[in-house]
Design a protein around this motif. Structure first.
Motif, PDB file in Angstrom:
ATOM      1  N   UNK A 110       0.846  -1.200   0.000  1.00  0.00           N
ATOM      2  CA  UNK A 110       0.000   0.000   0.000  1.00  0.00           C
ATOM      3  C   UNK A 110       0.876   1.244   0.000  1.00  0.00           C
ATOM      4  N   UNK A 111       0.470   2.338  -0.675  1.00  0.00           N
ATOM      5  CA  UNK A 111       1.228   3.598  -0.680  1.00  0.00           C
ATOM      6  C   UNK A 111       0.765   4.507   0.458  1.00  0.00           C
ATOM      7  N   UNK A 112       0.611   3.928   1.651  1.00  0.00           N
ATOM      8  CA  UNK A 112       0.055   4.671   2.774  1.00  0.00           C
ATOM      9  C   UNK A 112       1.072   5.485   3.535  1.00  0.00           C
ATOM     10  N   UNK A 113       0.736   5.826   4.779  1.00  0.00           N
ATOM     11  CA  UNK A 113       1.538   6.730   5.582  1.00  0.00           C
ATOM     12  C   UNK A 113       2.865   6.129   5.973  1.00  0.00           C
ATOM     13  N   UNK A 114       2.960   4.801   6.045  1.00  0.00           N
ATOM     14  CA  UNK A 114       4.211   4.151   6.394  1.00  0.00           C
ATOM     15  C   UNK A 114       4.574   4.315   7.860  1.00  0.00           C
ATOM     16  N   UNK A 115       5.707   3.714   8.255  1.00  0.00           N
ATOM     17  CA  UNK A 115       6.138   3.720   9.644  1.00  0.00           C
ATOM     18  C   UNK A 115       7.626   4.036   9.725  1.00  0.00           C
ATOM     19  N   UNK A 116       8.017   4.700  10.823  1.00  0.00           N
ATOM     20  CA  UNK A 116       9.422   4.881  11.142  1.00  0.00           C
ATOM     21  C   UNK A 116       9.859   3.737  12.046  1.00  0.00           C
ATOM     22  N   UNK A 117      11.166   3.663  12.321  1.00  0.00           N
ATOM     23  CA  UNK A 117      11.674   2.602  13.193  1.00  0.00           C
ATOM     24  C   UNK A 117      11.053   2.693  14.576  1.00  0.00           C
ATOM     25  N   UNK A 118      10.936   3.919  15.106  1.00  0.00           N
ATOM     26  CA  UNK A 118      10.341   4.085  16.431  1.00  0.00           C
ATOM     27  C   UNK A 118       8.894   3.618  16.442  1.00  0.00           C
ATOM     28  N   UNK A 119       8.159   3.918  15.368  1.00  0.00           N
ATOM     29  CA  UNK A 119       6.748   3.511  15.296  1.00  0.00           C
ATOM     30  C   UNK A 119       6.617   2.003  15.166  1.00  0.00           C
ATOM     31  N   UNK A 120       7.572   1.387  14.484  1.00  0.00           N
ATOM     32  CA  UNK A 120       7.541  -0.067  14.363  1.00  0.00           C
ATOM     33  C   UNK A 120       7.667  -0.697  15.743  1.00  0.00           C
ATOM     34  N   UNK A 121       8.637  -0.237  16.544  1.00  0.00           N
ATOM     35  CA  UNK A 121       8.804  -0.777  17.893  1.00  0.00           C
ATOM     36  C   UNK A 121       7.550  -0.525  18.736  1.00  0.00           C
ATOM     37  N   UNK A 134       3.942   0.690   2.731  1.00  0.00           N
ATOM     38  CA  UNK A 134       4.219  -0.518   3.498  1.00  0.00           C
ATOM     39  C   UNK A 134       3.994  -1.752   2.641  1.00  0.00           C
ATOM     40  N   UNK A 135       4.881  -2.724   2.813  1.00  0.00           N
ATOM     41  CA  UNK A 135       4.706  -4.042   2.200  1.00  0.00           C
ATOM     42  C   UNK A 135       4.666  -5.070   3.326  1.00  0.00           C
ATOM     43  N   UNK A 136       3.563  -5.838   3.385  1.00  0.00           N
ATOM     44  CA  UNK A 136       3.446  -6.913   4.367  1.00  0.00           C
ATOM     45  C   UNK A 136       3.579  -8.238   3.623  1.00  0.00           C
ATOM     46  N   UNK A 137       4.436  -9.097   4.120  1.00  0.00           N
ATOM     47  CA  UNK A 137       4.665 -10.395   3.483  1.00  0.00           C
ATOM     48  C   UNK A 137       4.336 -11.511   4.468  1.00  0.00           C
TER      49      UNK A 137
END
Length: 600
Positions: free
Chosen positions: A72-83, A164-167
């Protein structure tokens, strides 16, 4: 006492046990993993468009049966947001104050939704780059179903487009990632979503979205719209509707259509309404969307205000849903009233199938009752009739409380010109009882045995006097079953006898039977509530040739047996349940008649 300093601990989560809980208790099927992936993708696009309205909105799914990716071409995440989000179960991607203002535009919850993918996958990998912090490094989060995960910041040279790409890597032997199944599930859940969704697999690419919904599209003619909705109903719900009712409830953010079933269905049948939440399919088995009386419709709606349950597979039954349910009911009622005033032929076609549902609604709605009464049919002594015409022809209107009571008197009452309505069918008694509220000139009275007997002609004095010995013998024979015998003259002549009974008399007989079989304690209690109810009456029709011949029989024993037979015939015609005493009397009279005709 010494002070005790509490220590702080963090809950340890067994991921495998949590996945088992999700797959076997929270979600009805592992197939919801597609819905969760689509929800996260659409939420990400919604979040990006909040600050970048022209952002792209295409969601791409690719699968080979063992490995599935969704991009998806969405807002995406930073490393801090991933954690913060992916490593925290139940974490929400709706984290930013700027995004929070548009919260109602989001579909799901990131943490728990992504975790649901472990029901079909052994490894989940998320590669993401933030669209709001373009200078932030792209990040890859990879988790296994044993609860372990790694987070890696991608090197400067590996900078994917924001999004984001989810696999997913399928569990061994898992079939949920097969291309055909993924296409079907993506279409089932996401066909109305306001983004383009494509599925690539098996050598072809399929677009699964078809928006806007049919009921919101412009159509060149009303006929074209109706044909399109009919085809949609047949494809989605499996039937060609009798009619289509537009639904629009702004307070609950509901738009859609109610499709009228073309066949009769039981009021107790479990409905299956199709509900989309913000264009994502929530459930196709909602049973609390419309009032119970509207069992003759199946709805397809989209809402942006009603609350889903924790599994997001049904609607939370709260005050908002109750208000929406009432509003939908009002729109169905308005459709019925409009048919009554503008399209009688369509209304008659509808009532031929769903009259019971209309009667259920009319009980509580005086305006609708008044509008529908000319079209509703009731069983009466004038045949199938509407109550307006019947009340004009008969005053007062007598109401038989049960089907059996009506059957006992219908033929005789019709011959005497007495107006009786069968109130034994569902809702009919309530609707007949409501007549005086619509027209104070109409009188409705409960049918009592005396109403019928008072309209039967008495015998001439000398005839009745000559038959006193016969009447005495007849009464003696039927005393055992607590039935009195009277002679009258009435039409039709073909009816030899009429059994008149009322509920009070039947209840008293049942009490007496129970008392006779009870022990001393229970028998004393039953004896204390004894009532002196009128006995049932066997009215013999002196105009009937058979009754005249029976009354002239000189043999008292044979005359008594004949009277018992007449009682048995009248009892069977009344459809009344047979008591033990009745069964014994019928058997005895039958055997006595056989014995008489076989004597040498």
């Amino acid at each position: 006492m010494s002070d005790i300093t509490p220590t702080s601990h963090t809950f340890q989560v067994d991921l495998r046990g949590l996945v088992d809980l999700l797959s076997h208790h929270l979600y009805s099927s592992p197939k919801v993993y597609v819905r969760e992936l689509l929800q996260n993708a659409v939420d990400a696009i919604t979040a990006r468009r909040a600050f970048e309205p022209a952002a792209p909105g295409e969601v791409r799914i690719a699968t080979d049966g063992q490995r599935l990716t969704i991009t998806d071409p969405g807002v995406g995440l930073t490393a801090a947001e991933v954690h913060k989000l992916l490593a925290t179960i139940g974490g929400s991607s709706k984290r930013d104050e700027e995004i929070e203002g548009a919260r109602r535009d989001f579909l799901g919850q990131f943490g728990i939704g992504l975790l649901a993918c472990f029901t079909v996958a052994s490894v989940i990998t998320v590669t993401s780059r933030s669209a709001r912090e373009r200078d932030a490094a792209a990040v890859r989060w990879s988790a296994r179903d044993d609860g372990s995960y790694t987070v890696t910041e991608l090197p400067e040279g590996e900078r994917p487009e924001p999004g984001t790409v989810v696999e997913l890597l399928a569990r061994p032997g898992e079939q949920w990632l097969a291309p055909g199944k993924v296409v079907d599930l993506a279409r089932e859940y996401g066909s109305l979503l306001p983004v383009d969704i494509t599925v690539e697999g098996g050598g072809e690419t399929v677009r699964v979205t078809d928006t806007p919904p049919l009921w919101e599209r412009p159509w060149p003619t009303a006929t074209a719209r109706r044909l399109a909705l009919n085809a949609y109903c047949e494809e989605t719900l499996g039937f060609s509707p009798l009619d289509v009712i537009d639904l629009d409830v702004p307070l609950a953010g509901i738009k859609g259509a109610a499709f009228v079933l073309p066949h009769a269905t039981s009021p107790s049948a479990r409905p299956a309404h199709r509900v989309h939440l913000k264009r994502m399919l929530l459930t196709d088995t909602a049973d609390n969307l419309v009032p119970e009386w509207a069992f003759f419709v199946r709805c397809v709606v989209d809402t942006d205000a009603l609350r889903p349950t924790a599994s997001r597979e049904s609607l939370y039954d709260d005050e908002a849903l109750a208000v929406a349910r009432d509003a939908i009911g009002a729109q169905i009622r308005d459709w019925l009233a409009k048919l009554a005033s503008t399209d009688p032929s369509r209304l008659e076609a509808f009532l031929a199938v769903h009259e019971l549902g209309v009667k259920a609604l009319a009980r509580h709605d005086a305006e609708l009752l008044e509008a529908m009464l000319p079209w509703l049919r009731f069983e009466t002594t004038d045949g199938a009739s509407n109550l307006i015409d019947f009340a004009r022809a008969h005053q007062p209107v007598y109401l038989a409380a049960t089907v059996d009571e009506y059957r006992q008197v219908a033929q005789i009452a019709a011959a005497q010109g007495i107006g009786v309505v069968n109130g034994g069918y569902t809702y009919d008694a309530e609707l007949v009882g409501a007549l005086p509220r619509l027209d104070p000139q109409i009188k409705v009275e409960s049918l009592q045995p005396g109403v019928i007997s008072a309209n039967l002609d008495p015998l001439p004095g000398e005839t009745e006097l000559a038959l006193q010995s016969f009447l005495a013998a007849a009464r003696a024979r039927l005393d055992a079953v607590d039935v009195d015998v009277v002679l009258r003259e009435f039409n039709p002549v073909s009816v030899p006898a009429l059994l008149l009974d009322d509920r009070e008399a039947r209840r008293e007989r049942q009490r007496a039977e129970a008392e006779a079989e009870a022990d001393d304690l229970w028998g004393g209690i039953l004896a204390s509530i004894k009532q002196h109810a009128a006995r049932a009456q066997l009215v013999l029709n002196h105009r009937n040739p058979t009754v005249r011949r029976v009354s002239a029989i000189g043999d008292p024993e044979l005359a008594g047996t004949a009277v018992e037979s007449l009682y048995g015939q009248a009892l069977l015609m009344s459809h009344r349940p047979l008591r033990a005493a009745d069964t014994a009397l019928l058997n005895r009279s039958f055997m006595n008649l056989l014995e008489h005709v076989t004597r040498e």
